[in-house]
Design a protein around this motif. Sequence first.
Motif: not given
Length: 377
Positions: A250-258
């Motif tokens: 979730p943190l890695v996905v959030r990093l790319f999305v943001n």
Amino acid sequence: ISLFSLVTSATMFAVGVLGNLIAIVVLCVSKKEQKETTFYTLVCGMAITDLLGTCFTSPVVIATYVANRWPGGALLCHFFSFSMLFFGSAGMSILCAMAVERYLAINHAYFYSQHIDRTMARFALLVTYLANIVLCIMPSFGFGKHVRHFPGTWCFLDWRAMDPVGACYSFLYGGVMLVLIAVTVLCNLAVCRSLVGMNQRTGIVRTELCEPGGSRRRFPRLPSVASAAEIQMFWLLVFMTIVFLVCSIPLVVRLFVNQLYDPAYISAGGKPDYRSDLLAIRFASFNPILDPWVYILCRKNLLLKSCEKLKRTAARVKDGRGENIGWAGGQNSPPSLNSDDTSYASLRTASYRNDVEYQVSIKNKSFTDFAKRQKMF
């Protein structure tokens, strides 16, 4: 800031510290042969890393909740953000090293026996720490930026950076994490495939031995013995990988999305989704708390033995007798825990020696019988 958040953070901190300390103690009281293996050296490194990560970050969050404000300035924010970045990537790197170690032990046993040992594991841990320090300290020197995030209780890299340098660092950190995740998953799949194939071949050989006229050679028994020792470490690695993926993705996905969408969205007047950011960082904070308990549960028999020994000692002191109570000779303990050797290569070597001794004894017996027959005639 609610009292519930304070109690939750304090509880997570206590459980994380307690779990990692117990895991380290369990590692220390393990058999000498297991403590000196490459895999358990990496597991110990993981436990120490998780313990330090919990001790470096959780007290800052608790202090923020108690003071109802950020307890320090920019320097503390930089330290907190560096700790979050470092212990996240370092933990994933050690897990990846564990997966690679298992892959080499199962799929390339000869290479593993010749080149991989405890010294190599320590060297891998040192390289892992140094590489991740270099990666995570970059924002402190201008390549990226540390910022405080909603609700003001934690700091992390600026994953909505408007400048190209900050955006490049966000993609760099996220890319490194994705590579580590991919290597870990691929190595685990390769090991799983090899172990399944090993068990299938063992079943075929045993079926052939049970048929009339089947060979009596002993070496086909080897794969099942080796897989019993390897499967214990494999399942530990699988469970730790699952926990890490659930907590970190979730943190890695959030990093790319943001970083991909939010700069343009904010420039157009949109409002960032801070709640999802907070949820992702909370998932990540559970990883160093759950990791040691996964290891403890996988070694529950060792804990039961320790409890039985404590009870036995207390009974001896109380009764003044030296009777052995409880577990005797490793009863109720699975073969994998009683195995001294934990690598396929070492087990293979030991089995070869047993076969040689067995064949020598047969030859001696045959010669003795022949000599007796000669005397009779």
